[in-house]
Design a protein around this motif. Structure first.
Motif, PDB file in Angstrom:
ATOM      1  N   GLU A 118       8.176  85.755  22.523  1.00 24.20           N
ATOM      2  CA  GLU A 118       7.498  87.012  22.566  1.00 24.20           C
ATOM      3  C   GLU A 118       7.118  87.308  23.756  1.00 24.20           C
ATOM      4  OE1 GLU A 118       7.064  84.139  20.668  1.00 24.20           O
ATOM      5  OE2 GLU A 118       6.701  84.850  18.542  1.00 24.20           O
ATOM      6  N   TYR A 119       6.604  86.345  24.852  1.00 12.53           N
ATOM      7  CA  TYR A 119       6.369  86.503  26.145  1.00 12.53           C
ATOM      8  C   TYR A 119       7.354  87.205  26.855  1.00 12.53           C
ATOM      9  CZ  TYR A 119       4.551  85.858  30.900  1.00 12.53           C
ATOM     10  OH  TYR A 119       4.352  86.238  32.354  1.00 12.53           O
ATOM     11  N   THR A 120       8.640  86.843  26.777  1.00 11.35           N
ATOM     12  CA  THR A 120       9.768  87.499  27.478  1.00 11.35           C
ATOM     13  C   THR A 120       9.901  88.871  26.892  1.00 11.35           C
ATOM     14  OG1 THR A 120      10.920  85.314  27.750  1.00 11.35           O
ATOM     15  CG2 THR A 120      12.035  87.413  27.637  1.00 11.35           C
ATOM     16  N   LYS A 121       9.881  88.910  25.463  1.00 10.99           N
ATOM     17  CA  LYS A 121       9.851  90.497  24.967  1.00 10.99           C
ATOM     18  C   LYS A 121       8.860  91.416  25.636  1.00 10.99           C
ATOM     19  CE  LYS A 121      11.973  89.273  20.460  1.00 10.99           C
ATOM     20  NZ  LYS A 121      11.418  88.771  19.065  1.00 10.99           N
ATOM     21  N   LEU A 122       7.695  90.884  25.423  1.00  8.75           N
ATOM     22  CA  LEU A 122       6.490  91.606  25.878  1.00  8.75           C
ATOM     23  C   LEU A 122       6.608  92.169  27.331  1.00  8.75           C
ATOM     24  CD1 LEU A 122       3.871  90.086  23.998  1.00  8.75           C
ATOM     25  CD2 LEU A 122       4.498  92.535  23.633  1.00  8.75           C
ATOM     26  N   SER A 123       7.110  91.071  28.303  1.00 11.54           N
ATOM     27  CA  SER A 123       7.080  91.471  29.643  1.00 11.54           C
ATOM     28  C   SER A 123       8.216  92.398  29.885  1.00 11.54           C
ATOM     29  CB  SER A 123       7.187  90.019  30.294  1.00 11.54           C
ATOM     30  OG  SER A 123       8.451  89.513  30.203  1.00 11.54           O
ATOM     31  N   SER A 124       9.254  92.730  29.062  1.00 13.06           N
ATOM     32  CA  SER A 124      10.447  93.498  29.405  1.00 13.06           C
ATOM     33  C   SER A 124      10.259  94.582  28.471  1.00 13.06           C
ATOM     34  CB  SER A 124      11.525  92.556  29.338  1.00 13.06           C
ATOM     35  OG  SER A 124      11.789  92.229  27.947  1.00 13.06           O
ATOM     36  N   ASP A 125       9.087  94.924  27.615  1.00  7.04           N
ATOM     37  CA  ASP A 125       8.986  96.053  26.708  1.00  7.04           C
ATOM     38  C   ASP A 125       8.822  97.358  27.507  1.00  7.04           C
ATOM     39  OD1 ASP A 125       8.436  97.993  25.034  1.00  7.04           O
ATOM     40  OD2 ASP A 125       7.309  96.633  23.779  1.00  7.04           O
ATOM     41  N   SER A 126       9.607  98.221  27.538  1.00  6.63           N
ATOM     42  CA  SER A 126       9.213  99.329  28.508  1.00  6.63           C
ATOM     43  C   SER A 126       8.625 100.477  27.870  1.00  6.63           C
ATOM     44  CB  SER A 126      10.804 100.137  28.706  1.00  6.63           C
ATOM     45  OG  SER A 126      11.285 100.610  27.422  1.00  6.63           O
ATOM     46  N   GLY A 127       8.270 100.073  26.666  1.00 12.85           N
ATOM     47  CA  GLY A 127       7.135 101.040  25.807  1.00 12.85           C
ATOM     48  C   GLY A 127       5.690 100.662  26.184  1.00 12.85           C
ATOM     49  N   ILE A 128       5.459  99.454  26.837  1.00 10.35           N
ATOM     50  CA  ILE A 128       4.014  98.950  27.150  1.00 10.35           C
ATOM     51  C   ILE A 128       4.023  98.989  28.823  1.00 10.35           C
ATOM     52  CG2 ILE A 128       3.271  98.066  24.972  1.00 10.35           C
ATOM     53  CD1 ILE A 128       3.930  95.245  26.079  1.00 10.35           C
ATOM     54  N   LYS A 129       2.626  98.975  29.047  1.00 11.57           N
ATOM     55  CA  LYS A 129       2.630  98.677  30.617  1.00 11.57           C
ATOM     56  C   LYS A 129       2.470  97.144  30.571  1.00 11.57           C
ATOM     57  CE  LYS A 129      -1.009 100.034  34.083  1.00 11.57           C
ATOM     58  NZ  LYS A 129      -2.345 100.301  34.497  1.00 11.57           N
ATOM     59  N   THR A 130       2.900  96.951  32.008  1.00 15.17           N
ATOM     60  CA  THR A 130       2.883  95.453  32.331  1.00 15.17           C
ATOM     61  C   THR A 130       2.213  95.349  33.730  1.00 15.17           C
ATOM     62  OG1 THR A 130       5.208  95.271  33.100  1.00 15.17           O
ATOM     63  CG2 THR A 130       4.967  94.506  30.924  1.00 15.17           C
ATOM     64  N   VAL A 131       1.342  94.339  33.816  1.00 14.05           N
ATOM     65  CA  VAL A 131       0.448  94.141  34.899  1.00 14.05           C
ATOM     66  C   VAL A 131       0.630  92.752  35.224  1.00 14.05           C
ATOM     67  CG1 VAL A 131      -0.925  96.218  34.909  1.00 14.05           C
ATOM     68  CG2 VAL A 131      -1.680  93.877  33.745  1.00 14.05           C
ATOM     69  N   LYS A 132       0.422  92.121  36.349  1.00 14.15           N
ATOM     70  CA  LYS A 132       0.413  90.660  36.701  1.00 14.15           C
ATOM     71  C   LYS A 132      -1.079  90.286  36.705  1.00 14.15           C
ATOM     72  CE  LYS A 132       4.263  88.635  38.095  1.00 14.15           C
ATOM     73  NZ  LYS A 132       4.980  87.905  37.243  1.00 14.15           N
ATOM     74  N   ALA A 133      -1.410  89.001  36.421  1.00 10.41           N
ATOM     75  CA  ALA A 133      -2.690  88.536  36.643  1.00 10.41           C
ATOM     76  C   ALA A 133      -3.014  88.258  37.979  1.00 10.41           C
ATOM     77  CB  ALA A 133      -2.863  87.146  35.687  1.00 10.41           C
ATOM     78  N   MET A 134      -4.267  87.959  38.470  1.00 14.73           N
ATOM     79  CA  MET A 134      -4.515  87.859  39.673  1.00 14.73           C
ATOM     80  C   MET A 134      -4.035  86.516  40.424  1.00 14.73           C
ATOM     81  SD  MET A 134      -7.976  89.602  39.711  1.00 14.73           S
ATOM     82  CE  MET A 134      -8.244  91.572  39.482  1.00 14.73           C
ATOM     83  N   ARG A 135      -3.755  86.615  41.502  1.00 13.76           N
ATOM     84  CA  ARG A 135      -3.400  85.282  42.147  1.00 13.76           C
ATOM     85  C   ARG A 135      -4.379  84.420  42.399  1.00 13.76           C
ATOM     86  NH1 ARG A 135       1.306  84.907  44.852  1.00 13.76           N
ATOM     87  NH2 ARG A 135       0.348  83.543  46.404  1.00 13.76           N
ATOM     88  N   THR A 136      -4.546  83.153  42.537  1.00 15.02           N
ATOM     89  CA  THR A 136      -5.522  82.484  42.820  1.00 15.02           C
ATOM     90  C   THR A 136      -5.731  82.176  44.177  1.00 15.02           C
ATOM     91  OG1 THR A 136      -5.170  81.134  40.868  1.00 15.02           O
ATOM     92  CG2 THR A 136      -6.495  79.939  42.443  1.00 15.02           C
ATOM     93  N   SER A 137      -4.467  82.080  44.773  1.00 13.29           N
ATOM     94  CA  SER A 137      -4.556  82.072  46.321  1.00 13.29           C
ATOM     95  C   SER A 137      -4.143  83.145  47.049  1.00 13.29           C
ATOM     96  CB  SER A 137      -3.630  80.804  46.617  1.00 13.29           C
ATOM     97  OG  SER A 137      -2.280  81.296  46.436  1.00 13.29           O
TER      98      SER A 137
END
Length: 139
Positions: A118-137
């Motif tokens: 599901e993670y892989t599908k969602l991260s490559s789904d062009s129908g939704i926006k993807t953003v990265k979580a903030m880096r710790t460092s």
């Protein structure tokens, strides 16, 4: 009238941070007697995926950790959202524990371990926006 801020996303997937130290979703462990923010968020979202919005989860965790009674909740919620709050891009679930957060079209959220299909599908789904979580460092 005070401005109300929100942390809610719609049709968005928050991927784990680039510097996340794990390679799969890890259930947060109890540290001491009080549940951590990560544990409370994980429990709430994993038990009832797509039931709560980001605002619901973040405020409930805040209320629990600050012993806010039912009678005080409405006023506390107004005060909490009168200031901008960190969203799930800054959550320990996305930064440290390897979970992506999906917000559906209603703004309700679910979490997926970074090793899941599901993670892989969602991260490559062009129908939704993807953003990265903030880096710790800092880079």
């Amino acid at each position: 009238m005070t401005k109300t801020h929100t942390t809610n996303y719609f049709d968005t997937f928050i991927e784990v941070a680039e510097d996340c130290p794990v390679i799969h979703g890890e259930i947060p462990k109890l540290k001491g007697n009080n549940k951590t923010v990560a544990e409370l968020q994980f429990e709430m979202i994993s038990k009832k995926p797509y039931k709560y919005s980001s605002d619901d989860v973040l405020f409930q965790v805040f209320a629990e950790r600050n012993d806010i009674s039912e009678a005080e909740k409405d006023e506390a919620k107004k005060s909490f959202f009168s200031k901008g709050q960190p969203c799930f891009r800054a959550s320990p679930l996305t930064k440290r524990y390897g979970f992506g957060v999906h917000s559906n079209h209603e703004g309700k959220i679910a979490i997926y371990g970074m090793e899941t299909e599901e993670y892989t599908k969602l991260s490559s789904d062009s129908g939704i926006k993807t953003v990265k979580a903030m880096r710790t460092s800092k880079k």
